[in-house]
Design a protein around this motif. Structure first.
Motif, PDB file in Angstrom:
ATOM      1  N   ASN A 105       0.861  -1.186   0.000  1.00 29.91           N
ATOM      2  CA  ASN A 105       0.000   0.000   0.000  1.00 29.91           C
ATOM      3  C   ASN A 105       0.898   1.238   0.000  1.00 29.91           C
ATOM      4  O   ASN A 105       1.285   1.732   1.053  1.00 29.91           O
ATOM      5  CB  ASN A 105      -0.914  -0.012   1.225  1.00 29.91           C
ATOM      6  CG  ASN A 105      -1.913   1.134   1.223  1.00 29.91           C
ATOM      7  OD1 ASN A 105      -1.648   2.212   0.697  1.00 29.91           O
ATOM      8  ND2 ASN A 105      -3.068   0.905   1.831  1.00 29.91           N
ATOM      9  N   ARG A 108      -0.149   4.432   2.055  1.00 26.55           N
ATOM     10  CA  ARG A 108       0.079   4.307   3.498  1.00 26.55           C
ATOM     11  C   ARG A 108       1.560   4.503   3.821  1.00 26.55           C
ATOM     12  O   ARG A 108       1.917   5.239   4.747  1.00 26.55           O
ATOM     13  CB  ARG A 108      -0.369   2.919   3.970  1.00 26.55           C
ATOM     14  CG  ARG A 108      -0.092   2.632   5.455  1.00 26.55           C
ATOM     15  CD  ARG A 108      -0.233   1.152   5.774  1.00 26.55           C
ATOM     16  NE  ARG A 108       0.799   0.359   5.109  1.00 26.55           N
ATOM     17  CZ  ARG A 108       0.584  -0.831   4.541  1.00 26.55           C
ATOM     18  NH1 ARG A 108      -0.614  -1.361   4.546  1.00 26.55           N
ATOM     19  NH2 ARG A 108       1.573  -1.486   3.962  1.00 26.55           N
ATOM     20  N   THR A 109       2.397   3.849   3.044  1.00 28.69           N
ATOM     21  CA  THR A 109       3.843   3.919   3.296  1.00 28.69           C
ATOM     22  C   THR A 109       4.366   5.337   3.111  1.00 28.69           C
ATOM     23  O   THR A 109       5.145   5.836   3.940  1.00 28.69           O
ATOM     24  CB  THR A 109       4.594   2.954   2.365  1.00 28.69           C
ATOM     25  OG1 THR A 109       4.058   1.642   2.537  1.00 28.69           O
ATOM     26  CG2 THR A 109       6.076   2.936   2.677  1.00 28.69           C
ATOM     27  N   ASN A 112       3.393   7.458   6.081  1.00 24.03           N
ATOM     28  CA  ASN A 112       4.128   7.118   7.297  1.00 24.03           C
ATOM     29  C   ASN A 112       5.582   7.580   7.236  1.00 24.03           C
ATOM     30  O   ASN A 112       6.145   8.040   8.242  1.00 24.03           O
ATOM     31  CB  ASN A 112       4.060   5.618   7.567  1.00 24.03           C
ATOM     32  CG  ASN A 112       2.669   5.160   7.974  1.00 24.03           C
ATOM     33  OD1 ASN A 112       1.815   5.977   8.315  1.00 24.03           O
ATOM     34  ND2 ASN A 112       2.431   3.857   7.937  1.00 24.03           N
TER      35      ASN A 112
END
Length: 242
Positions: A105, A108-109, A112
């Motif tokens: 994903n 998402r990465t 983050n």
């Protein structure tokens, strides 16, 4: 290379990570899955898989866990597909940072990783913004206390197998190779019974940055801790002279 062996940091990281083996095994498990999908489940015919198995054993990953990971990747055609994405950026005082990720994903990465940089007083840059400041090399670290081979013999085994450089540090030996020669050198040392505390293809800084003020040190440590805690992050490289 002298004076910048990562051995002391590796020992520190291993002690710290003993409490977070789940993270290490997750990282290696993903690497096993990708290697099997790319080159098949037989280590004899898949040099990348052989290297990752060696890395798993160096991190005390149980043999049955390794075998289960390989079988699962080989037998599950519908398993998760991981994408390799590298981020580059700057930490406090212009410290250059490269972050390798393996993700299912990327949104998402990305979020983050950016969050880690922001909280650590840094920022994510464009691809290529700092990678030119590093050399991609194979690096093998050998603990002197665990190695029974004579240093001169160890150096000759390394160089004969294709290593570029051999350095003796206070408590370790460091073998440097080109990325393409890494597997053959690692396997030659393994065949000679040399115990390796760390072996992998890494990014070695051409220059180093010192952090002296307390705020920068605190932010840099925070940034690295956040990246280390992120499951999608496979490796982080930087030129902070710790």
């Amino acid at each position: 290379m002298s004076g910048h062996s990562k051995f002391a940091n590796i020992k520190h990281k291993k002690e710290r990570n003993d409490a977070a083996k789940g993270k290490i095994f997750t990282v290696i498990g993903r690497e096993l899955a990708v290697a099997v999908k790319e080159g098949g489940p037989d280590p004899a015919n898949n040099s990348r898989l052989r290297d990752i198995i060696a890395k798993a054993k160096a991190n005390n990953m149980p043999n049955d866990t390794i075998e289960r990971g390989i079988k699962k990747a080989a037998g599950d055609a519908g398993s998760v597909n991981y994408e390799t994405i590298t981020y580059e950026g700057y930490g406090p005082n212009g410290v250059a940072i490269i972050v390798d990720t393996l993700t299912d994903n990327k949104n998402r990465t990305a979020a983050n990783v950016r969050n880690a940089f922001t909280k650590g007083g840094g920022n994510v840059g464009t691809p290529g913004c700092v990678s030119f400041m590093f050399d991609k090399k194979g690096q093998i670290i050998i603990d002197k206390e665990e190695c029974e081979m004579d240093p001169d013999e160890l150096m000759m085994v390394s160089l004969d197998a294709g290593a570029e450089d051999f350095a003796e540090e206070e408590d370790s030996f460091e073998v440097i190779t080109g990325p393409e020669e890494f597997s053959s050198v690692r396997e030659a040392l393994e065949a000679a019974g040399v115990p390796m505390v760390e072996a992998g293809v890494t990014m070695i800084p051409q220059t180093w940055v010192e952090l002296t003020d307390e705020d920068s040190l605190k932010k840099m440590n925070r940034l690295l801790e956040l990246l280390d805690a992120e499951d999608d992050v496979q490796a982080t490289y930087h030129n902070w002279d710790e």
